[in-house]
Design a protein around this motif. Structure first.
Motif, PDB file in Angstrom:
ATOM      1  N   GLY A 348      27.626  66.349  17.632  1.00 53.09           N
ATOM      2  CA  GLY A 348      26.592  67.152  18.794  1.00 53.09           C
ATOM      3  C   GLY A 348      27.030  68.707  18.919  1.00 53.09           C
ATOM      4  O   GLY A 348      25.922  69.289  19.181  1.00 53.09           O
ATOM      5  N   LEU A 351      25.427  70.652  16.464  1.00 47.50           N
ATOM      6  CA  LEU A 351      23.821  70.681  16.706  1.00 47.50           C
ATOM      7  C   LEU A 351      23.410  71.868  17.659  1.00 47.50           C
ATOM      8  O   LEU A 351      22.659  72.535  17.400  1.00 47.50           O
ATOM      9  CB  LEU A 351      23.337  69.292  17.137  1.00 47.50           C
ATOM     10  CG  LEU A 351      23.169  68.304  15.994  1.00 47.50           C
ATOM     11  CD1 LEU A 351      22.679  66.825  16.591  1.00 47.50           C
ATOM     12  CD2 LEU A 351      21.807  68.873  14.829  1.00 47.50           C
ATOM     13  N   LEU A 352      24.577  71.685  18.641  1.00 48.59           N
ATOM     14  CA  LEU A 352      24.311  72.778  19.962  1.00 48.59           C
ATOM     15  C   LEU A 352      24.459  74.089  19.423  1.00 48.59           C
ATOM     16  O   LEU A 352      23.716  75.230  19.752  1.00 48.59           O
ATOM     17  CB  LEU A 352      25.056  72.551  21.106  1.00 48.59           C
ATOM     18  CG  LEU A 352      24.571  71.178  21.756  1.00 48.59           C
ATOM     19  CD1 LEU A 352      25.852  70.970  22.808  1.00 48.59           C
ATOM     20  CD2 LEU A 352      23.425  71.267  22.436  1.00 48.59           C
ATOM     21  N   PRO A 360      21.893  70.856  26.155  1.00 49.18           N
ATOM     22  CA  PRO A 360      22.032  69.330  25.539  1.00 49.18           C
ATOM     23  C   PRO A 360      21.101  68.244  26.308  1.00 49.18           C
ATOM     24  O   PRO A 360      20.608  68.453  27.144  1.00 49.18           O
ATOM     25  CB  PRO A 360      23.371  69.176  26.285  1.00 49.18           C
ATOM     26  CG  PRO A 360      24.027  70.336  26.521  1.00 49.18           C
ATOM     27  CD  PRO A 360      22.848  71.266  26.628  1.00 49.18           C
ATOM     28  N   VAL A 364      19.699  65.573  20.815  1.00 43.44           N
ATOM     29  CA  VAL A 364      20.934  65.415  20.037  1.00 43.44           C
ATOM     30  C   VAL A 364      21.293  64.123  19.564  1.00 43.44           C
ATOM     31  O   VAL A 364      21.411  64.167  18.247  1.00 43.44           O
ATOM     32  CB  VAL A 364      22.136  66.095  20.983  1.00 43.44           C
ATOM     33  CG1 VAL A 364      23.536  65.883  20.004  1.00 43.44           C
ATOM     34  CG2 VAL A 364      21.854  67.582  21.345  1.00 43.44           C
TER      35      VAL A 364
END
Length: 399
Positions: A348, A351-352, A360, A364
């Protein structure tokens, strides 16, 4: 027969108690299983010593039921339930005696037990005390109450389910007077705490001779007084005739939901007061069995079935659809690109970092779910750079 260390150490406990001037015996199920040459499970000890006296004899004693004469003795890393010889008073709550009176001889203590096959005692020399022909009933494969059946079941109605449980575990026949008493008093089952019934029925469905147990469950009509069954009287007939011993109540719920989908897993869990872990396990099994029915064997199914549940999954599939190809299943399992989300080369935080302007949110998890499945199906290689490239080519919708 499994004669593990805990069984041998139990005779040391008897010797220690006797050296302090008291008598002591192994009693109940461990003696029954020893005679039957089955694996010996929990080991119970009965003694003329009171709980206070046991506490002075042994260093480590846990007072689990001291008011009823029971303590747990810890000896050489093993636990033994030690109970003082006793006579029970009336059972006004049909579970616990209103009072108990400690006695110094085992005869009357054995007389208060449920079935003859459990009313056996063994001394330190492995001599067996058998006052109610329990060894003969073991030989004849018969389940029979000690004394009057109506009295035994009126004391504790759970004993009726225990009779069925022993028929399932041992493949024994229930003696005619005992069976008639069950049929006469079966409605009393509704007065028993569901937690106690759950404990016995879990063992019932795990029995090696479950088909025999189910025949008694149907013949006695006890099922009409069990949660869920009593509101769905046709359910008992939907249990497959080729049922196998089920290792947990979550597996039981999964099977019964699969044969009668109108009864939800949640209803089972609520009415049987099961722990959340049972709900989670049952749901996991059902989801994967349904996936197998729709898609047969594929890498995604093999990935989804947690390793701890392989045997339960195989068993349910065998009961419902026939033998699964375990060799192919295990081959697919070993060939998986990853075996858990933890092995995925993207998380995660990655991805951020890729979308620093986004907050968030559910997106995600959605991307991770998609990428996880694609990696398992080998449509993307489990490589961080390649995964990132795929995401950039297939940008997510971020709210």
């Amino acid at each position: 027969m499994k004669m593990d260390e805990s069984f041998h150490r139990a005779f040391e406990v008897l010797q220690i108690i006797e050296e302090h001037g008291f008598s002591a015996y192994l009693v109940g199920g461990c003696v029954r299983d020893y005679v039957l040459q089955r694996d010996v499970g929990d080991i119970d000890i009965a003694t003329s010593a009171t709980p206070k006296q046991i506490q002075t004899i042994f260093e480590k004693v846990i007072p689990v039921g001291i008011e009823h004469g029971t303590v747990i003795v810890r000896h050489r890393q093993n636990s033994y339930e030690v109970t003082t010889f006793r006579i029970d008073g009336d059972y006004s709550d049909q579970r616990h005696p209103d009072s108990v009176r400690f006695i110094d001889k085992i005869d009357l203590d054995l007389a208060r037990r449920d079935f003859t096959i459990n009313a056996l005692a063994m001394d330190r020399e492995k001599n067996i005390i058998d006052l109610f022909s329990g060894k003969e009933d073991l030989k004849k494969k018969t389940i029979r109450t000690v004394g009057d059946s109506l009295s035994r079941f009126n004391e504790d109605a759970l004993r009726m389910i225990r009779a069925l449980r022993f028929s399932s575990q041992l493949g024994f026949t229930i003696e005619v007077n005992t069976l008639q008493a069950i049929q006469q008093l079966k409605a009393e089952i509704e007065q028993v705490a569901i937690e106690r019934i759950l404990h016995e029925m879990t063992k019932f469905f795990a029995g090696k001779h479950i088909c025999i147990g189910l025949r008694y469950l149907y013949a006695t009509q006890i099922y009409q007084f069990l949660p869920v069954f009593k509101d769905n009287l046709t359910l008992i007939k939907k249990i497959p005739e080729n049922i196998l011993p089920l290792s947990s109540f979550s597996e039981v719920i999964a099977l019964l939901h699969l044969v009668h989908p109108n009864i939800s897993i949640l209803e089972w869990v609520k009415k049987w007061k099961c722990a959340n872990v049972i709900k989670k396990e049952a749901t996991h099994l059902v989801d994967n069995v349904l996936y197998y029915r729709a898609h047969d064997l594929d890498p995604w199914l093999v990935y989804q079935v947690k390793q701890d549940y392989h045997k339960q999954f195989f068993r349910l599939v065998k009961i419902l659809f026939g033998e699964i190809d375990q060799t192919t299943f295990l081959s697919l399992y070993h060939d998986l690109a990853i075996h858990s989300r933890k092995e995925l080369q993207l998380n995660g935080n990655d991805l951020l970092d890729m979308f620093p302007q986004s907050k968030p949110g559910p997106w995600v998890q959605e991307i991770l779910n998609t990428v996880e499945k694609l990696v398992v199906l080998r449509q993307i290689k489990n490589d961080k750079t390649m995964i990132k490239e795929w995401i950039l080519c297939n940008p997510p919708e971020i709210n």
